[in-house]
Design a protein around this motif. Structure first.
Motif, PDB file in Angstrom:
ATOM      1  N   LEU A   1      -8.115   1.364  -7.366  1.00 36.98           N
ATOM      2  CA  LEU A   1      -6.768   1.011  -6.924  1.00 36.98           C
ATOM      3  C   LEU A   1      -6.038   0.188  -7.972  1.00 36.98           C
ATOM      4  CD1 LEU A   1      -7.823   0.015  -3.327  1.00 36.98           C
ATOM      5  CD2 LEU A   1      -6.153   1.803  -3.795  1.00 36.98           C
ATOM      6  N   ARG A   2      -4.736   0.411  -8.068  1.00 38.55           N
ATOM      7  CA  ARG A   2      -3.876  -0.423  -8.911  1.00 38.55           C
ATOM      8  C   ARG A   2      -2.517  -0.524  -8.239  1.00 38.55           C
ATOM      9  NH1 ARG A   2      -1.963   0.808 -15.103  1.00 38.55           N
ATOM     10  NH2 ARG A   2      -1.678   2.885 -14.194  1.00 38.55           N
ATOM     11  N   ALA A   3      -2.076  -1.758  -7.993  1.00 41.77           N
ATOM     12  CA  ALA A   3      -0.753  -2.012  -7.394  1.00 41.77           C
ATOM     13  C   ALA A   3      -0.552  -1.212  -6.118  1.00 41.77           C
ATOM     14  CB  ALA A   3       0.340  -1.699  -8.407  1.00 41.77           C
ATOM     15  N   GLY A   4      -1.600  -1.137  -5.283  1.00 41.64           N
ATOM     16  CA  GLY A   4      -1.483  -0.486  -3.984  1.00 41.64           C
ATOM     17  C   GLY A   4      -1.530   1.028  -4.008  1.00 41.64           C
ATOM     18  N   ARG A   5      -1.820   1.593  -5.164  1.00 43.40           N
ATOM     19  CA  ARG A   5      -1.913   3.052  -5.300  1.00 43.40           C
ATOM     20  C   ARG A   5      -3.315   3.455  -5.722  1.00 43.40           C
ATOM     21  NH1 ARG A   5       3.337   1.885  -7.001  1.00 43.40           N
ATOM     22  NH2 ARG A   5       4.949   3.210  -6.050  1.00 43.40           N
ATOM     23  N   VAL A   6      -3.743   4.611  -5.254  1.00 45.87           N
ATOM     24  CA  VAL A   6      -5.045   5.139  -5.654  1.00 45.87           C
ATOM     25  C   VAL A   6      -4.893   5.830  -7.008  1.00 45.87           C
ATOM     26  CG1 VAL A   6      -6.872   6.776  -5.110  1.00 45.87           C
ATOM     27  CG2 VAL A   6      -5.836   5.426  -3.278  1.00 45.87           C
TER      28      VAL A   6
ATOM     29  N   GLY B   1     -10.796  -2.626  -8.037  1.00 48.06           N
ATOM     30  CA  GLY B   1      -9.550  -2.801  -8.774  1.00 48.06           C
ATOM     31  C   GLY B   1      -9.343  -4.267  -9.068  1.00 48.06           C
ATOM     32  N   PRO B   2      -8.361  -4.598  -9.892  1.00 49.94           N
ATOM     33  CA  PRO B   2      -8.101  -6.002 -10.234  1.00 49.94           C
ATOM     34  C   PRO B   2      -7.563  -6.781  -9.047  1.00 49.94           C
ATOM     35  CG  PRO B   2      -6.361  -4.598 -11.086  1.00 49.94           C
ATOM     36  CD  PRO B   2      -7.411  -3.680 -10.541  1.00 49.94           C
ATOM     37  N   SER B   3      -7.550  -8.102  -9.154  1.00 54.47           N
ATOM     38  CA  SER B   3      -7.008  -8.946  -8.088  1.00 54.47           C
ATOM     39  C   SER B   3      -5.561  -8.567  -7.802  1.00 54.47           C
ATOM     40  CB  SER B   3      -7.081 -10.424  -8.496  1.00 54.47           C
ATOM     41  OG  SER B   3      -8.419 -10.826  -8.667  1.00 54.47           O
ATOM     42  N   GLY B   4      -5.232  -8.478  -6.509  1.00 56.90           N
ATOM     43  CA  GLY B   4      -3.872  -8.159  -6.115  1.00 56.90           C
ATOM     44  C   GLY B   4      -3.552  -6.683  -6.058  1.00 56.90           C
ATOM     45  N   CYS B   5      -4.561  -5.817  -6.205  1.00 57.83           N
ATOM     46  CA  CYS B   5      -4.285  -4.380  -6.223  1.00 57.83           C
ATOM     47  C   CYS B   5      -4.178  -3.778  -4.827  1.00 57.83           C
ATOM     48  CB  CYS B   5      -5.357  -3.636  -7.016  1.00 57.83           C
ATOM     49  SG  CYS B   5      -6.966  -3.552  -6.202  1.00 57.83           S
ATOM     50  N   GLY B   6      -4.534  -4.536  -3.779  1.00 56.70           N
ATOM     51  CA  GLY B   6      -4.394  -4.059  -2.411  1.00 56.70           C
ATOM     52  C   GLY B   6      -5.684  -3.600  -1.762  1.00 56.70           C
ATOM     53  N   LYS B   7      -6.822  -3.796  -2.416  1.00 54.03           N
ATOM     54  CA  LYS B   7      -8.080  -3.281  -1.872  1.00 54.03           C
ATOM     55  C   LYS B   7      -8.486  -3.991  -0.581  1.00 54.03           C
ATOM     56  CE  LYS B   7     -10.645  -5.988  -5.331  1.00 54.03           C
ATOM     57  NZ  LYS B   7      -9.426  -6.570  -5.960  1.00 54.03           N
ATOM     58  N   SER B   8      -8.342  -5.319  -0.524  1.00 56.22           N
ATOM     59  CA  SER B   8      -8.682  -6.042   0.705  1.00 56.22           C
ATOM     60  C   SER B   8      -7.692  -5.738   1.821  1.00 56.22           C
ATOM     61  CB  SER B   8      -8.728  -7.550   0.447  1.00 56.22           C
ATOM     62  OG  SER B   8      -9.848  -7.899  -0.344  1.00 56.22           O
ATOM     63  N   THR B   9      -6.421  -5.577   1.476  1.00 57.17           N
ATOM     64  CA  THR B   9      -5.415  -5.209   2.476  1.00 57.17           C
ATOM     65  C   THR B   9      -5.751  -3.866   3.095  1.00 57.17           C
ATOM     66  OG1 THR B   9      -3.685  -6.428   1.304  1.00 57.17           O
ATOM     67  CG2 THR B   9      -2.961  -4.729   2.842  1.00 57.17           C
ATOM     68  N   LEU B  10      -6.142  -2.907   2.262  1.00 58.28           N
ATOM     69  CA  LEU B  10      -6.500  -1.578   2.766  1.00 58.28           C
ATOM     70  C   LEU B  10      -7.723  -1.657   3.670  1.00 58.28           C
ATOM     71  CD1 LEU B  10      -5.516   1.336   2.493  1.00 58.28           C
ATOM     72  CD2 LEU B  10      -7.141   1.626   0.605  1.00 58.28           C
ATOM     73  N   LEU B  11      -8.704  -2.471   3.298  1.00 59.74           N
ATOM     74  CA  LEU B  11      -9.898  -2.645   4.131  1.00 59.74           C
ATOM     75  C   LEU B  11      -9.529  -3.262   5.472  1.00 59.74           C
ATOM     76  CD1 LEU B  11     -13.109  -2.398   3.838  1.00 59.74           C
ATOM     77  CD2 LEU B  11     -13.036  -4.877   3.577  1.00 59.74           C
TER      78      LEU B  11
ATOM     79  N   ILE C   1       0.864  -1.181   0.000  1.00 65.19           N
ATOM     80  CA  ILE C   1       0.000   0.000   0.000  1.00 65.19           C
ATOM     81  C   ILE C   1       0.900   1.230   0.000  1.00 65.19           C
ATOM     82  CG2 ILE C   1      -1.768   1.318   1.227  1.00 65.19           C
ATOM     83  CD1 ILE C   1      -2.825  -1.267   0.039  1.00 65.19           C
ATOM     84  N   HIS C   2       0.694   2.119  -0.962  1.00 64.54           N
ATOM     85  CA  HIS C   2       1.614   3.233  -1.179  1.00 64.54           C
ATOM     86  C   HIS C   2       0.956   4.570  -0.860  1.00 64.54           C
ATOM     87  CE1 HIS C   2       4.544   0.662  -3.412  1.00 64.54           C
ATOM     88  NE2 HIS C   2       3.444  -0.017  -3.695  1.00 64.54           N
ATOM     89  N   ASP C   3       1.205   5.091   0.323  1.00 65.82           N
ATOM     90  CA  ASP C   3       0.893   6.479   0.665  1.00 65.82           C
ATOM     91  C   ASP C   3      -0.542   6.869   0.281  1.00 65.82           C
ATOM     92  OD1 ASP C   3       1.695   8.867   1.840  1.00 65.82           O
ATOM     93  OD2 ASP C   3       2.249   9.763  -0.076  1.00 65.82           O
ATOM     94  N   VAL C   4      -1.508   6.158   0.838  1.00 63.62           N
ATOM     95  CA  VAL C   4      -2.913   6.408   0.518  1.00 63.62           C
ATOM     96  C   VAL C   4      -3.466   7.518   1.398  1.00 63.62           C
ATOM     97  CG1 VAL C   4      -5.244   5.441   0.604  1.00 63.62           C
ATOM     98  CG2 VAL C   4      -3.360   4.086  -0.331  1.00 63.62           C
ATOM     99  N   ASN C   5      -4.063   8.520   0.756  1.00 61.23           N
ATOM    100  CA  ASN C   5      -4.774   9.591   1.449  1.00 61.23           C
ATOM    101  C   ASN C   5      -6.220   9.572   0.973  1.00 61.23           C
ATOM    102  OD1 ASN C   5      -2.656  11.424   2.952  1.00 61.23           O
ATOM    103  ND2 ASN C   5      -1.724  10.852   0.998  1.00 61.23           N
ATOM    104  N   LEU C   6      -7.137   9.436   1.921  1.00 62.52           N
ATOM    105  CA  LEU C   6      -8.535   9.248   1.537  1.00 62.52           C
ATOM    106  C   LEU C   6      -9.460   9.748   2.636  1.00 62.52           C
ATOM    107  CD1 LEU C   6     -10.563   7.951  -0.493  1.00 62.52           C
ATOM    108  CD2 LEU C   6     -10.295   5.817   0.791  1.00 62.52           C
TER     109      LEU C   6
END
Length: 352
Positions: A207-212, A36-46, A19-24
């Motif tokens: 999300l893509r590759a851990g970035r918004v 986002g596609p599988s592996g983009c980090g959406k579940s990790t962020l949740l 996860i790369h420096d997410v501001n939300l």
């Protein structure tokens, strides 16, 4: 209820950063979808919001509380997982009230909260059944009911409809949308299905590759994407992309046999190659020699025509009505300049 704020949020597993420096900022009562596609980090962020994953750096606030280092049980959130995670030996009523029972709530209070939740979710007739006697959609409603009885500040959904068949997915989308309107809670929902995102969300986070990549209302992302990735991911079928080249008269598009004037776009120097995007419904077919109609997918009143252009490019065109061209027919394509999206070939950023 309350909102959620992520500030410079980073997640690392050893040396690997996911996860790369997410501001939300998710507003109070908002339905926010991470897509986002599988592996983009959406579940990790949740899971970071839930407290099930540690935050390497940055901050997470729920309301006015900094919960970055607070245990999951103390964050005031409830999570609904992809698997229903119901106790098979307990009835629906017992499953829904189990969390409150474990935290020592009085029996009368548990009964009252379970009754309120079952009424909202239309589960009153199933309270005495066990999970094996329920359909997949009913089991998922029980899982949602278990979350409701806890009275959380924020609801978290991690791909809750992935195990359901197509018809049940539609039904449950409607149920979840109705639930949000009825209780007005802040909800964060993870899915790889952009149709779910478009139909449920007040706000979408792509999300893509851990970035918004982009944040916005569903139709804002659809009509005004910031880059090729968002343009291709939001919308079904996805946007068509072909090569174009800047000339002194606009952008020449060999695959489509046409030119875009693009008067409101700042174009790069003459000779520069760009990416041209057109949505399937923005192209009109007629008899001609620009492409060949290779395959038609019929979905009742609408069909998706798969084309191969003379330069080898592949396109999907949405057509409607009874007067459709036959497979194998050679066709020409027409479009309006206003429907064309242009992207930088190297950065894939939108040209504006």
């Amino acid at each position: 209820m309350t909102g959620v704020t992520l500030t410079n949020t980073i997640k690392k597993y050893g040396e690997v950063q996911t996860i790369h420096d997410v501001n939300l900022q998710i507003e109070d009562g908002e339905f926010c979808v991470f897509v986002g596609p599988s592996g983009c980090g959406k579940s990790t962020l949740l899971r970071m919001v839930a407290g099930l994953e540690e935050t390497t750096s940055g901050q997470i606030h729920i309301g006015n509380r900094d919960v970055t280092n607070v245990d999951a049980a103390e964050r005031g959130v409830a999570m609904v997982f992809q698997s229903y995670a119901l106790y098979p030996h307990m009835t629906v009523e017992e499953n829904m009230g189990f969390g409150l029972k474990m935290t020592g709530h009085p029996k009368a209070e548990i009964t009252k909260k379970v009754s309120e939740a079952s009424h909202i979710l239309k589960l009153d007739d199933y309270l005495k059944r066990k999970p094996k006697a329920l359909s997949g959609g009913q089991r998922q409603r029980v899982a949602i009911g278990r979350a409701i009885v806890r009275g959380p500040e924020v609801f978290l959904f991690d791909e809750p409809l992935s195990n359901l068949d197509a018809e049940l997915r539609v039904d449950m989308r409607v149920e979840i949308a109705r639930l949000h309107k009825e209780i007005g809670a802040t909800m964060i929902y993870v899915t790889h299905d952009q149709v779910e995102a478009m139909t449920l969300a007040d706000k979408i986070v792509v999300l893509r590759a851990g970035r918004v990549e982009q944040v916005g209302k569903p139709m804002d992302l659809y009509n005004d994407p910031d880059n090729r990735f968002v343009a291709g991911f939001i919308g079904s079928p996805g946007m068509n992309f072909v090569a174009g080249q800047v000339t002194d008269k606009g952008v020449e598009i060999a695959a489509l046999g046409g030119r875009v004037v693009a008067p409101n776009v700042t174009l790069p120097p003459i000779g520069t190659e760009v990416i041209v995007g057109l949505r399937p419904q923005s192209i009109t077919l007629s008899a001609g020699d620009t492409a060949q109609l290779e395959l038609r997918e019929r979905l009742g009143a609408v069909a998706y025509d798969h084309l191969i252009c003379t330069d080898g490019s592949k396109l999907i065109v949405e057509t409607r009505g009874e007067d459709m061209l036959e497979e194998g027919t050679s066709v020409s394509l027409s479009f309006n300049d206003a429907d064309v999206f242009l992207f930088d070939k190297e950065t894939e950023a939108r040209l504006r």
